[in-house]
Write a protein that holds these residues in place. Structure first.
Motif, mmCIF file in Angstrom:
data_model
loop_
_atom_site.group_PDB
_atom_site.id
_atom_site.type_symbol
_atom_site.label_atom_id
_atom_site.label_comp_id
_atom_site.label_asym_id
_atom_site.label_seq_id
_atom_site.Cartn_x
_atom_site.Cartn_y
_atom_site.Cartn_z
ATOM 1 N N GLN A 80 -30.523 7.718 7.714
ATOM 2 C CA GLN A 80 -30.290 7.605 6.272
ATOM 3 C C GLN A 80 -31.140 8.603 5.487
ATOM 4 O O GLN A 80 -30.684 9.221 4.541
ATOM 5 C CB GLN A 80 -30.629 6.173 5.840
ATOM 6 N N GLU A 157 -26.203 4.169 7.307
ATOM 7 C CA GLU A 157 -25.940 4.549 5.920
ATOM 8 C C GLU A 157 -26.186 6.040 5.694
ATOM 9 O O GLU A 157 -26.991 6.417 4.851
ATOM 10 C CB GLU A 157 -26.822 3.732 4.973
ATOM 11 N N SER A 160 -25.723 7.238 2.014
ATOM 12 C CA SER A 160 -26.075 6.375 0.883
ATOM 13 C C SER A 160 -27.102 7.027 -0.038
ATOM 14 O O SER A 160 -27.242 6.621 -1.186
ATOM 15 C CB SER A 160 -26.606 5.042 1.379
ATOM 16 N N THR A 189 -22.988 0.460 6.849
ATOM 17 C CA THR A 189 -22.832 0.778 5.429
ATOM 18 C C THR A 189 -22.848 -0.482 4.575
ATOM 19 O O THR A 189 -22.678 -1.596 5.055
ATOM 20 C CB THR A 189 -21.524 1.562 5.178
ATOM 21 N N ASN A 191 -21.056 0.001 1.770
ATOM 22 C CA ASN A 191 -19.998 0.447 0.892
ATOM 23 C C ASN A 191 -18.640 0.051 1.472
ATOM 24 O O ASN A 191 -18.263 0.488 2.547
ATOM 25 C CB ASN A 191 -20.137 1.970 0.761
#
Ligand SMILES: Nc1ncnc2c1ncn2[C@@H]1O[C@H](COP(=O)(O)OP(=O)(O)OP(=O)(O)O)[C@@H](O)[C@H]1O
Ligand SMILES: [Mg+2]
Lengths: 258, 261
Positions: A80, A157, A160, A189, A191
């Protein structure tokens, strides 16, 4: 040639905080599995366990499948926060993960060039990470992961930290890349749009302690999927219904650590 | 509220300017010289820069300066290097291994606060009145702060980068060499600034106890004779030495840490 993972009976505790409980999960080879769940439910922990970076309190992970001879690191992460070495330029960051292997120099250079081309970084080979935008940095993270020709990609992620537009652009490129390579992916995720865009198997985790709540399947290729297609929107809406309550509750919880 | 919004976001970002640094020193010296000329500073109270310069010039001509300086530089180089190499090794061990962590820090915490200069008589008994005792004083004085500083610098390397290295199955040695070492380097180099000054201070102190040659011995004998010109000439040499070392470390930082931009 790819590998699948089987997670069986995974429990995890950080001191007296139970984060994961009784996770049994199959990651099919050559597919994208999305791990979805509210904040703090243990997605990163589960991903760490899947790739051998975190030792579970109990349970085990087994990998099965054939690994291509040119694969240097079967289970490969994309982080990430990108995790680039600030003291190495873009090419150097990719070279880092090849240097421990007895590759001929020409082959190493060829691999670096190849992944730079795949991720649109050819002109940035000599740039320092601090000179790059977030999107460019994650391209380096992806290029580095691809350079070892992984059998399974583990992504926490990955987009992100990026702005929405950059994220959409990179997501499309990434979808095309993995569709072509047919690598197994585990993709964490928050999302929902990302989940239905990429996932062939979507695993919804409950809030902490994380358990598998439900598994959705989207049995069509990810190449050419668009987030505004009706069936994907329908799944997205069902996912939201499912995790809405948990998300509200998770929001109000005290976070214990990173 | 009405009117132009005033800028209020400046400051808190000092920029280095070598020129301003040099100019400050020159102005200070010029002021001092003027004060002497004007008669505000009696000669015995504090000699003028000109007199110190003349004393230095004489010392350089007679070769006395080089004799003392050579002895001091030799001790400084050997003592600082020994202390630094040993300190780096233990510092990395403390920063990397549980086995070394607490025992190492316990020893360092117990011995660091001891003024090494108080131990010089002991070192003379152990290593003899010659070079041994002086180098031991220096090396030990440099060793402990190096350990603390190195262990801290290693500890400050982002764990995420180390996990990244492990996730690509880099060997332990590769992780230390390519991730931990460069990550700790800024901290280690700024530690060199501290330890080089400590080394110079200890060097002079050690040379004041039973040495014939060396800037410390020279300053002490000039002081005993109230030969303030030579006394201050010796001090100026030390100060110049400090400046040169600081500059050298700055140069090393620019070379090795150019990635910081
Ligand atoms: N090293 C650690 N030590 C102690 N607790 C930890 C540690 N890492 C994570 N935790 C805690 O475990 C829980 C799960 O963390 P994890 O990072 O796996 O969740 P996540 O689902 O990835 O969350 P997010 O969506 O915010 O990234 C959190 O409550 C977190 O505070
Ligand atoms: Mg997480």
């Amino acid at each position: 040639m790819t590998i699948g993972l089987t997670l069986s009976g995974i429990d995890h505790r950080y001191r007296d905080l139970t984060v994961l409980e009784g996770i049994d999960l199959t990651i099919p080879p050559g597919e994208v599995t999305v791990l979805l769940g509210p904040s703090g439910c243990g997605k990163s922990t589960l991903l760490g366990i899947a790739g051998g970076l975190i030792e579970p309190t109990s349970g085990s992970v087994t990998a099965e499948g054939d690994v291509a001879p040119d694969c240097l690191n079967p289970l490969t992460y994309v982080f990430q926060d990108f995790a680039l070495l600030p003291w190495r330029d873009v090419a150097g960051n990719i070279s880092l993960v090849l240097e421990d292997h007895p590759l001929p120099r020409a082959e190493r250079t060829a691999r670096i060039q190849e992944v730079l081309a795949l991720t649109g970084l050819v002109d940035f080979a000599a740039a320092w990470p601090r000179q790059l935008s977030g999107g460019m940095r994650q391209r380096v993270g992806i290029a580095r992961a691809l350079a070892v020709r992984p059998a399974c990609l583990l992504l926490d992620e990955p987009f992100s930290a990026l702005d929405a537009q950059t994220r959409d652009l990179l997501l499309d490129e990434f979808a095309a890349l993995i569709a072509r390579a047919a690598t197994t992916c585990v993709y964490v995720t928050h999302n929902l749009a990302e989940a239905v865009r990429l996932g062939q198997q979507i695993v919804v985790l409950s809030r902490r302690p994380g358990r598998v709540r439900e598994i959705f399947r989207i049995d069509r290729p990810i190449a050419g999927r668009r987030t505004d297609e009706p069936d994907l929107l329908a799944i997205e809406a069902r996912l939201w219904e499912l995790i809405r309550g948990d998300a509200v509750a998770a929001e109000r919880e005290i976070h214990h650590a990173g | 509220m009405r009117g132009r919004v005033a800028f209020r976001g400046g400051g808190f970002a000092p920029r280095p300017s070598p020129l301003a640094g040099a100019a400050t020193l020159i102005v200070l010296i010029a002021f001092w010289q003027t004060a002497s000329w004007a008669g505000w500073l009696p000669r015995l109270f504090l000699p003028a820069p000109r007199e110190i310069a003349i004393a230095l010039y004489r010392l350089a001509l007679s070769g006395e300066l080089w004799r003392h300086l050579g002895a001091s530089l030799g001790r400084l180089a050997i003592g600082w290097s020994l202390g630094t190499v040993a300190g780096l090794l233990l510092g990395f061990a403390v920063g990397l291994f549980t086995l070394a962590c607490s025992p190492g820090m316990a020893v360092v915490s117990a011995f660091f606060p001891i003024p090494k200069i108080a131990l010089v008589p002991l070192f003379i008994i152990w290593f003899g009145i010659g070079e041994g005792s002086k180098i031991a004083t220096l090396a030990l004085g440099v060793f402990f702060p190096t350990v603390i500083n190195t262990a801290g610098a290693v500890d400050n390397v982002p764990r995420g980068l180390i996990r990244m290295g492990q996730s690509f199955s880099l060997s332990w040695l590769s992780i230390v060499r390519k991730i931990v070492l460069p990550g700790a380097l800024p901290g280690i180099l700024s530690g060199f600034r501290v330890t080089s000054s400590i080394a110079i201070i200890l060097l002079v102190a050690a040379e004041m106890i039973g040495a014939e040659r060396g800037i410390g011995a020279f300053v002490l004998s000039a002081g005993n004779l109230y030969d303030v010109d030579n006394l201050l000439a010796g001090i100026v040499v030390l100060s110049l030495l400090g400046l040169i070392v600081a500059w050298a470390i700055g140069w090393l930082e620019r070379k090795l840490l150019s990635w910081r931009g």
